[in-house]
Design an enzyme around this catalytic site. Structure first.
Site, PDB file in Angstrom:
ATOM      1  N   MET A   1     -12.796   5.038   2.446  1.00  0.00           N
ATOM      2  CA  MET A   1     -13.041   5.572   0.948  1.00  0.00           C
ATOM      3  C   MET A   1     -14.446   6.180   1.056  1.00  0.00           C
ATOM      4  O   MET A   1     -14.701   7.592   0.526  1.00  0.00           O
ATOM      5  CB  MET A   1     -12.924   4.703  -0.069  1.00  0.00           C
ATOM      6  CG  MET A   1     -13.239   5.255  -1.447  1.00  0.00           C
ATOM      7  SD  MET A   1     -12.826   4.091  -2.731  1.00  0.00           S
ATOM      8  CE  MET A   1     -11.389   4.275  -3.086  1.00  0.00           C
TER       9      MET A   1
ATOM     10  N   ASP B   1       0.851  -1.132  -0.089  1.00  0.00           N
ATOM     11  CA  ASP B   1      -0.081   0.018   0.167  1.00  0.00           C
ATOM     12  C   ASP B   1       1.014   1.272  -0.103  1.00  0.00           C
ATOM     13  O   ASP B   1       2.088   1.215   0.425  1.00  0.00           O
ATOM     14  CB  ASP B   1      -1.055   0.019   1.299  1.00  0.00           C
ATOM     15  CG  ASP B   1      -2.088   1.108   1.213  1.00  0.00           C
ATOM     16  OD1 ASP B   1      -3.200   0.450   1.014  1.00  0.00           O
ATOM     17  OD2 ASP B   1      -1.981   2.265   1.136  1.00  0.00           O
TER      18      ASP B   1
ATOM     19  N   TYR C   1     -13.774   8.263 -12.306  1.00  0.00           N
ATOM     20  CA  TYR C   1     -13.973   6.785 -11.579  1.00  0.00           C
ATOM     21  C   TYR C   1     -14.668   5.755 -12.306  1.00  0.00           C
ATOM     22  O   TYR C   1     -14.218   4.844 -12.545  1.00  0.00           O
ATOM     23  CB  TYR C   1     -14.498   7.325 -10.098  1.00  0.00           C
ATOM     24  CG  TYR C   1     -14.459   6.048  -9.241  1.00  0.00           C
ATOM     25  CD1 TYR C   1     -13.559   5.552  -8.466  1.00  0.00           C
ATOM     26  CD2 TYR C   1     -15.638   5.115  -8.945  1.00  0.00           C
ATOM     27  CE1 TYR C   1     -13.252   4.752  -7.491  1.00  0.00           C
ATOM     28  CE2 TYR C   1     -15.456   4.034  -8.156  1.00  0.00           C
ATOM     29  CZ  TYR C   1     -14.581   3.845  -7.391  1.00  0.00           C
ATOM     30  OH  TYR C   1     -14.568   2.638  -6.751  1.00  0.00           O
TER      31      TYR C   1
ATOM     32  N   THR D   1     -15.996   1.585   4.174  1.00  0.00           N
ATOM     33  CA  THR D   1     -14.378   1.895   4.395  1.00  0.00           C
ATOM     34  C   THR D   1     -14.225   3.283   4.536  1.00  0.00           C
ATOM     35  O   THR D   1     -15.022   4.406   4.191  1.00  0.00           O
ATOM     36  CB  THR D   1     -13.706   1.250   3.203  1.00  0.00           C
ATOM     37  OG1 THR D   1     -14.017   2.086   1.952  1.00  0.00           O
ATOM     38  CG2 THR D   1     -14.202   0.003   2.740  1.00  0.00           C
TER      39      THR D   1
HETATM   40  N1  LIG Z   1     -15.645   1.438  -0.676  1.00  0.00           N
HETATM   41  C1  LIG Z   1     -16.423   1.244  -1.587  1.00  0.00           C
HETATM   42  O1  LIG Z   1     -17.723   1.508  -1.424  1.00  0.00           O
HETATM   43  C2  LIG Z   1     -15.974   0.729  -2.994  1.00  0.00           C
HETATM   44  C3  LIG Z   1     -16.855   0.635  -3.803  1.00  0.00           C
HETATM   45  C4  LIG Z   1     -16.584  -0.059  -5.140  1.00  0.00           C
HETATM   46  C5  LIG Z   1     -15.247  -0.345  -5.181  1.00  0.00           C
HETATM   47  N2  LIG Z   1     -14.247  -0.090  -4.163  1.00  0.00           N
HETATM   48  C6  LIG Z   1     -12.986  -0.205  -4.771  1.00  0.00           C
HETATM   49  O2  LIG Z   1     -12.403  -0.944  -3.848  1.00  0.00           O
HETATM   50  C7  LIG Z   1     -10.913  -0.892  -3.634  1.00  0.00           C
HETATM   51  C8  LIG Z   1     -10.543  -0.660  -2.144  1.00  0.00           C
HETATM   52  O3  LIG Z   1     -11.334   0.518  -1.790  1.00  0.00           O
HETATM   53  P1  LIG Z   1     -11.627   0.636  -0.062  1.00  0.00           P
HETATM   54  O4  LIG Z   1     -13.186   1.087  -0.205  1.00  0.00           O
HETATM   55  O5  LIG Z   1     -11.016  -0.238   0.795  1.00  0.00           O
HETATM   56  O6  LIG Z   1     -11.055   2.211  -0.051  1.00  0.00           O
HETATM   57  P2  LIG Z   1      -9.600   2.509   1.005  1.00  0.00           P
HETATM   58  O7  LIG Z   1      -9.584   3.905   0.662  1.00  0.00           O
HETATM   59  O8  LIG Z   1      -9.785   2.055   2.229  1.00  0.00           O
HETATM   60  O9  LIG Z   1      -8.466   1.664   0.338  1.00  0.00           O
HETATM   61  C9  LIG Z   1      -7.840   1.919  -0.780  1.00  0.00           C
HETATM   62  C10 LIG Z   1      -6.523   1.709  -0.466  1.00  0.00           C
HETATM   63  O10 LIG Z   1      -5.581   2.030  -1.600  1.00  0.00           O
HETATM   64  C11 LIG Z   1      -4.491   2.681  -1.347  1.00  0.00           C
HETATM   65  N3  LIG Z   1      -3.762   3.391  -2.430  1.00  0.00           N
HETATM   66  C12 LIG Z   1      -4.389   4.342  -3.070  1.00  0.00           C
HETATM   67  N4  LIG Z   1      -3.760   4.960  -3.958  1.00  0.00           N
HETATM   68  C13 LIG Z   1      -2.593   4.203  -3.890  1.00  0.00           C
HETATM   69  C14 LIG Z   1      -1.457   3.742  -4.702  1.00  0.00           C
HETATM   70  N5  LIG Z   1      -0.982   4.825  -5.748  1.00  0.00           N
HETATM   71  N6  LIG Z   1      -0.364   2.903  -4.741  1.00  0.00           N
HETATM   72  C15 LIG Z   1      -0.710   2.005  -3.622  1.00  0.00           C
HETATM   73  N7  LIG Z   1      -1.930   2.028  -2.897  1.00  0.00           N
HETATM   74  C16 LIG Z   1      -2.659   3.149  -3.058  1.00  0.00           C
HETATM   75  C17 LIG Z   1      -4.756   3.404  -0.015  1.00  0.00           C
HETATM   76  O11 LIG Z   1      -3.880   3.887   0.576  1.00  0.00           O
HETATM   77  C18 LIG Z   1      -5.711   2.785   0.665  1.00  0.00           C
HETATM   78  O12 LIG Z   1      -5.231   1.913   1.652  1.00  0.00           O
HETATM   79  C19 LIG Z   1     -10.672   0.456  -4.411  1.00  0.00           C
HETATM   80  O13 LIG Z   1     -10.273  -0.017  -5.670  1.00  0.00           O
HETATM   81  C20 LIG Z   1     -12.144   1.130  -4.627  1.00  0.00           C
HETATM   82  O14 LIG Z   1     -12.053   1.929  -5.822  1.00  0.00           O
HETATM   83  C21 LIG Z   1     -14.791   0.548  -3.134  1.00  0.00           C
END
Ligand SMILES: NC(=O)c1ccc[n+]([C@@H]2O[C@H](COP(=O)([O-])OP(=O)(O)OC[C@H]3O[C@@H](n4cnc5c(N)ncnc54)[C@H](O)[C@@H]3O)[C@@H](O)[C@H]2O)c1
Length: 269
Positions: free
Chosen positions: A211, A41, A174, A209
């Site tokens: 996010m 990460d 996005y 989360t």
């Molecule tokens: N939470 C939601 O509702 C949701 C819905 C659909 C999809 N997603 C997807 O699920 C995945 C995880 O998201 P989440 O909800 O756990 O959010 P989150 O923000 O908790 O986790 C995302 C992680 O990615 C890391 N990150 C960001 N940019 C980075 C980079 N350039 N290099 C390495 N690490 C990086 C961040 O530090 C973070 O720990 C993402 O791809 C997000 O788009 C989330």
């Protein structure tokens, strides 16, 4: 006779810091008996917290953690080199790292913001999965949990989004980046089927989360999406993690190129 382990191989998870989906996936692998896990990460402090949580709950599990930016191909190469030195192979890769963007219509979105979202969500996912595929292609497959089924050389799960399937206001970069992940997943699934590698993706709905909960403004913005879904709640990171582990395991041996929605029914409405 001892039960066959579902995860005898090596797991890799990107975006594994904090309390998001990636951290839940890494912890779920450890809980399911996977004893070699590599996590990465960009947030080093929180990545170490994930590592400490796994090591404290599962002392037999070896964890490789290396912080870095998945948009940097040199970092991806360095991380894969460390994984290769420490574990020699990768069997289950879950690409979770992603960013949401700044919630603007296209006409208010800057080129820098568009590039940032697509660099992390699409290009970074492609760089990660390309490196994982390259290593998988060099390794011997592992047997299935079921001796009647084919061997598996590797399984990749990319985390896309329900917003790669349906639209949402003020999220063009996005939505486009996640549609690209779905399309890339399907193409890779075709290309590597003959190598006994499966490539699938998950399209989460609104998941609780950092996010989606980091500000009152974002919670209010997401409220309509939560209310439209028949289950009318946010999902939990652990619910996405369970789906990812299923797709990684040989229980999903005939699931290929699939975009699995885990969204409380959002896209059926
Ligand atoms: N939470 C939601 O509702 C949701 C819905 C659909 C999809 N997603 C997807 O699920 C995945 C995880 O998201 P989440 O909800 O756990 O959010 P989150 O923000 O908790 O986790 C995302 C992680 O990615 C890391 N990150 C960001 N940019 C980075 C980079 N350039 N290099 C390495 N690490 C990086 C961040 O530090 C973070 O720990 C993402 O791809 C997000 O788009 C989330």
């Amino acid at each position: 006779m001892a039960a066959t382990r579902l995860f005898p191989g090596v797991a890799l998870v990107t975006g594994a810091a904090g309390t998001g989906i990636g951290a839940a996936v890494a912890k779920a692998f450890a809980s399911a008996g996977c004893e070699r896990i590599a996590i990465t990460d960009v947030n080093e402090t929180q990545l170490l917290q994930t590592r400490a949580a796994i090591e404290s709950a599962h002392p037999n599990t070896r964890v490789l953690s290396q912080a870095g930016n998945i948009t940097d191909s040199n970092f991806i190469d360095a991380f894969m080199a460390s994984l290769r030195t420490q574990f020699g192979r990768v069997d289950y890769a879950v690409n979770c790292a992603g960013v949401l963007g700044d919630n603007k219509r296209s006409t208010e979105t800057t080129l820098e913001q568009f590039d940032h979202v697509n660099n992390v969500n699409y290009r970074g996912c492609w760089l990660s999965s390309r490196a994982q595929l390259r290593l998988m292609l060099q390794q011997d497959p592992l047997p299935s949990h079921d001796p009647d089924r084919p061997v598996q050389r590797g399984s990749i799960v990319n985390i896309a989004s329900q917003l790669g399937i349906v639209g949402r206001p003020t999220a063009p970069s996005y939505c486009g980046s996640k549609a690209a992940v779905i399309a890339m997943t399907r193409s890779d699934a075709i290309d590597y089927s003959a190598d006994h590698i499966r490539v699938n993706c998950i399209c989460p709905g609104v998941i609780e989360t950092p996010m989606t909960t980091h500000s009152e403004e974002i919670i209010a913005r997401l409220r309509p999406a939560i209310d439209i879904a028949p289950m009318k709640r946010m999902g939990k990171a652990s619910e996405v993690a369970d789906a990812a582990l299923f797709l990684c395991s040989t229980q999903a041996s005939f699931v290929q190129g699939h975009a699995m929605v885990v969204d409380g029914g959002y896209v059926i409405n």
